[in-house]
Design an enzyme around this catalytic site. Structure first.
Site, PDB file in Angstrom:
ATOM      1  CD  GLU A 213      -3.050  -0.697   0.125  1.00  0.00           C
ATOM      2  OE1 GLU A 213      -3.003   0.396  -0.485  1.00  0.00           O
ATOM      3  OE2 GLU A 213      -3.904  -1.564  -0.109  1.00  0.00           O
ATOM      4  CB  CYS A 247      -2.043   6.695   1.575  1.00  0.00           C
ATOM      5  SG  CYS A 247      -3.374   5.823   2.395  1.00  0.00           S
TER       6      CYS A 247
HETATM    7  P1  NAD Z   1       8.685   4.747   4.310  1.00  0.00           P
HETATM    8  O1  NAD Z   1       8.506   3.990   3.041  1.00  0.00           O
HETATM    9  O2  NAD Z   1       9.874   5.608   4.422  1.00  0.00           O
HETATM   10  O3  NAD Z   1       8.742   3.756   5.570  1.00  0.00           O
HETATM   11  C1  NAD Z   1       7.701   2.859   5.866  1.00  0.00           C
HETATM   12  C2  NAD Z   1       8.234   1.743   6.748  1.00  0.00           C
HETATM   13  O4  NAD Z   1       9.195   0.979   6.007  1.00  0.00           O
HETATM   14  C3  NAD Z   1       8.949   2.196   8.008  1.00  0.00           C
HETATM   15  O5  NAD Z   1       8.607   1.313   9.056  1.00  0.00           O
HETATM   16  C4  NAD Z   1      10.420   2.069   7.644  1.00  0.00           C
HETATM   17  O6  NAD Z   1      11.267   1.885   8.767  1.00  0.00           O
HETATM   18  C5  NAD Z   1      10.411   0.838   6.768  1.00  0.00           C
HETATM   19  N1  NAD Z   1      11.505   0.736   5.783  1.00  0.00           N
HETATM   20  C6  NAD Z   1      12.247   1.721   5.239  1.00  0.00           C
HETATM   21  N2  NAD Z   1      13.117   1.220   4.334  1.00  0.00           N
HETATM   22  C7  NAD Z   1      12.891  -0.118   4.290  1.00  0.00           C
HETATM   23  C8  NAD Z   1      13.438  -1.195   3.510  1.00  0.00           C
HETATM   24  N3  NAD Z   1      14.375  -0.994   2.583  1.00  0.00           N
HETATM   25  N4  NAD Z   1      12.957  -2.441   3.724  1.00  0.00           N
HETATM   26  C9  NAD Z   1      11.976  -2.668   4.617  1.00  0.00           C
HETATM   27  N5  NAD Z   1      11.427  -1.693   5.384  1.00  0.00           N
HETATM   28  C10 NAD Z   1      11.873  -0.428   5.208  1.00  0.00           C
HETATM   29  O7  NAD Z   1       7.317   5.552   4.480  1.00  0.00           O
HETATM   30  P2  NAD Z   1       6.966   6.657   5.550  1.00  0.00           P
HETATM   31  O8  NAD Z   1       7.736   7.882   5.201  1.00  0.00           O
HETATM   32  O9  NAD Z   1       7.069   6.089   6.914  1.00  0.00           O
HETATM   33  O10 NAD Z   1       5.385   6.896   5.235  1.00  0.00           O
HETATM   34  C11 NAD Z   1       4.897   7.765   4.266  1.00  0.00           C
HETATM   35  C12 NAD Z   1       4.469   7.045   3.011  1.00  0.00           C
HETATM   36  O11 NAD Z   1       3.507   6.024   3.298  1.00  0.00           O
HETATM   37  C13 NAD Z   1       3.756   7.956   2.020  1.00  0.00           C
HETATM   38  O12 NAD Z   1       4.274   7.756   0.721  1.00  0.00           O
HETATM   39  C14 NAD Z   1       2.299   7.510   2.082  1.00  0.00           C
HETATM   40  O13 NAD Z   1       1.566   7.794   0.913  1.00  0.00           O
HETATM   41  C15 NAD Z   1       2.438   6.060   2.350  1.00  0.00           C
HETATM   42  N6  NAD Z   1       1.216   5.483   2.936  1.00  0.00           N
HETATM   43  C16 NAD Z   1       0.424   4.671   2.170  1.00  0.00           C
HETATM   44  C17 NAD Z   1      -0.773   4.151   2.681  1.00  0.00           C
HETATM   45  C18 NAD Z   1      -1.660   3.253   1.854  1.00  0.00           C
HETATM   46  O14 NAD Z   1      -2.495   2.558   2.430  1.00  0.00           O
HETATM   47  N7  NAD Z   1      -1.545   3.249   0.545  1.00  0.00           N
HETATM   48  C19 NAD Z   1      -1.143   4.450   3.991  1.00  0.00           C
HETATM   49  C20 NAD Z   1      -0.324   5.273   4.735  1.00  0.00           C
HETATM   50  C21 NAD Z   1       0.863   5.781   4.201  1.00  0.00           C
END
Ligand code: NAD
Length: 474
Positions: A213, A247
């Protein structure tokens, strides 16, 4: 189970060791534990929502909604898990197969990793974990490093009620996420498209399934016949709830020329009346503040008009809810994900232009259409490239969790929720065939030896099954 010093492979190995007993409990046994857990969550609601509100800076009412929705989802899946996971017996495809009784069961992926972002740390973690637990998987959640508190507090409850050790949290940084992608059997990820793509690549190499997501750039289209007061309020909430860090936030508003000025005036007036903190809180992280205020500065420098808002307070990561007019598609606030309280409003001369502009993005999470003609709205929805379209509302689909939430294009893959699909995704079908009556090996038509007589008989039989008319019986 919260490891003090982190050893992800060991942690996953412990979950893997505990999972078979959990699966063996059967759906009813698992439902009993999950129901007890939901009660524990309700008993601890105030404490957990306070942590949630304080660590993310969100208004208490939004923390309460974030808490309540997953508890509702837990109850829903607890009520329906048995039905959704019930083994089934596919009908035989032809006469020959009638000799078998076939059962398809839904066996869980042993260890599911749920990796979540900071905007809805608790809601997203629970709503993805619980269906996986009910499916019989062991689950490890990894919340974002900026907001681990509420998730940690909530998962502690699992151990507190004495449930089997199959649900844990690793409240660590990105490295722990990477390590989980190496160890778990299914990855459910919510976060940025950039990280989602990396996870998909690694899962592809490991040949393990995943659900993603990801980000969004959701458009709202205001048609000429829209109720403009309703649209202005709905779009303001759609764009500013959780300070725009959703999101599914409305991030671009396309308004038909004939109503553009009136809509803009109404939206501006409504946003002007919103209160700091109690209606719209600060941004969760400093990085996010820098990104959103950067987009605001760029838009201003490129000639956008700030109708209301525009102020910032870096110390408190606060950005005033801001309505921007005279923006164009080259500005980052229109073409890149914002995830903050900016509402760019764009004038369009026709519905076709609105649809083309709405679709001109790599994202496809959701969209909204504002019109008095709901039938026409539904017709227009079919032209939008988005996993969900809300008519005269924003975010509505995410609360309707019997429908799938599925991002198109760069917004995701595999989706979440959606009734049975939301739990079956954590399982693999296992087909077991058994003979209805014993057949001796001498009479088994397909086994060795391949004699001429048998070959002929099998050929005739298969031909008879496939033939639709006498002429083809051969
Ligand atoms: P992010 O992608 O930076 O991090 C998300 C999670 O992934 C964190 O727990 C982080 O520690 C972990 N992570 C980071 N690098 C990783 C890797 N290489 N492998 C595995 N895990 C890793 O996102 P964010 O900045 O925390 O959140 C914002 C983003 O989330 C926005 O783009 C938003 O649109 C999206 N979002 C989407 C939805 C949806 O349902 N579509 C819902 C909420 C947020």
């Amino acid at each position: 189970m919260t490891p003090d010093t982190l050893d992800v492979p060991k942690h996953v190995a412990e979950l893997r060791a505990a999972q078979p007993d959990w699966e063996a409990l059967g759906v009813r046994g698992r439902v009993r534990w999950v129901r007890r857990y939901a009660d524990w969550l309700l008993d601890n609601a105030d404490r957990i929502t306070e942590i949630l509100a304080s660590e993310g800076g969100k208004p208490l009412v939004e923390a309460k909604i974030e808490f309540a929705v997953p508890v509702d989802i837990i109850k829903y899946y607890a009520r329906n898990a048995e039905k959704y996971l019930r083994p089934n017996h596919p009908a035989p495809p032809n006469l020959l197969n009638r000799a078998k009784r076939v059962t398809v069961t839904h066996r869980p992926y042993p260890v599911v990793a749920v990796i979540t972002p900071w905007n809805f740390p608790l809601g997203l973690s629970l709503m993805d974990s619980i269906p996986a637990l009910l499916a019989g998987a062991a689950v490890v959640v990894k919340p974002a490093p900026a907001t681990p508190g509420a998730v940690r507090a909530a998962v502690e409850g699992w151990a507190e009620i004495g449930a089997p050790p199959v649900f844990s949290v690793i409240a660590e940084g990105d490295d722990a996420g990477r390590a989980l992608v190496e160890e778990a059997d299914y990855i459910q990820f919510t976060g940025s498209t950039e990280v989602g793509r990396k996870i998909a690549q690694r899962c592809g190499e490991r040949l393990i399934p995943y659900g993603l997501e990801l980000g969004g750039k959701d458009p709202a289209i205001v048609l000429a016949d829209a109720d403009l007061d309703h649209a202005a309020r709905g779009i303001a909430w759609g764009a500013l709830a959780n300070a725009g860090q959703m999101c599914t936030s409305v991030e671009r508003v396309y308004v038909l020329d004939t109503v553009h000025d009136e809509f803009l005036a109404k939206l501006t007036a409504h946003v002007r009346g919103l209160r700091r903190d109690s209606d719209v809180g600060p941004l969760v992280t400093e990085d996010q503040f820098a990104l959103v205020s950067g987009q605001l500065d760029d838009a201003r420098a490129a000639g956008a008009r700030v109708m209301v808002g525009g102020g910032t307070d870096p110390e408190r990561r606060w950005i005033e809810p801001t309505v921007l007019a005279e923006v164009d598609s080259t500005m980052a606030c229109v073409c890149a994900e914002t995830f903050g309280p900016l509402i760019p409003v764009i004038r369009v001369s026709s519905e076709d232009e609105a649809v083309a502009a709405a679709n001109a993005t790599d994202y496809g999470l959701s969209a909204s259409i504002w019109t008095s003609d709901r039938r026409h709205g539904a017709h227009l929805a079919a032209r939008l490239e988005a996993g969900a379209v809300n008519i005269n509302d924003a975010h509505a689909n995410i609360f309707y969790f019997t429908a799938p939430m599925d991002g198109w294009k760069n917004s995701g893959m595999g989706g979440r929720l959606g009734g049975a699909a939301g739990i079956l995704k954590y399982t693999r079908p296992q087909t077991v065939t058994k003979p209805r009556v014993s057949v001796s090996y001498q009479r088994h038509l397909l086994w060795y030896p391949y004699t001429r007589k048998r070959t002929e008989l099998v050929g005739r039989l298969l031909r008879a099954l496939a033939a639709t008319g006498r002429r083809r019986l051969g």
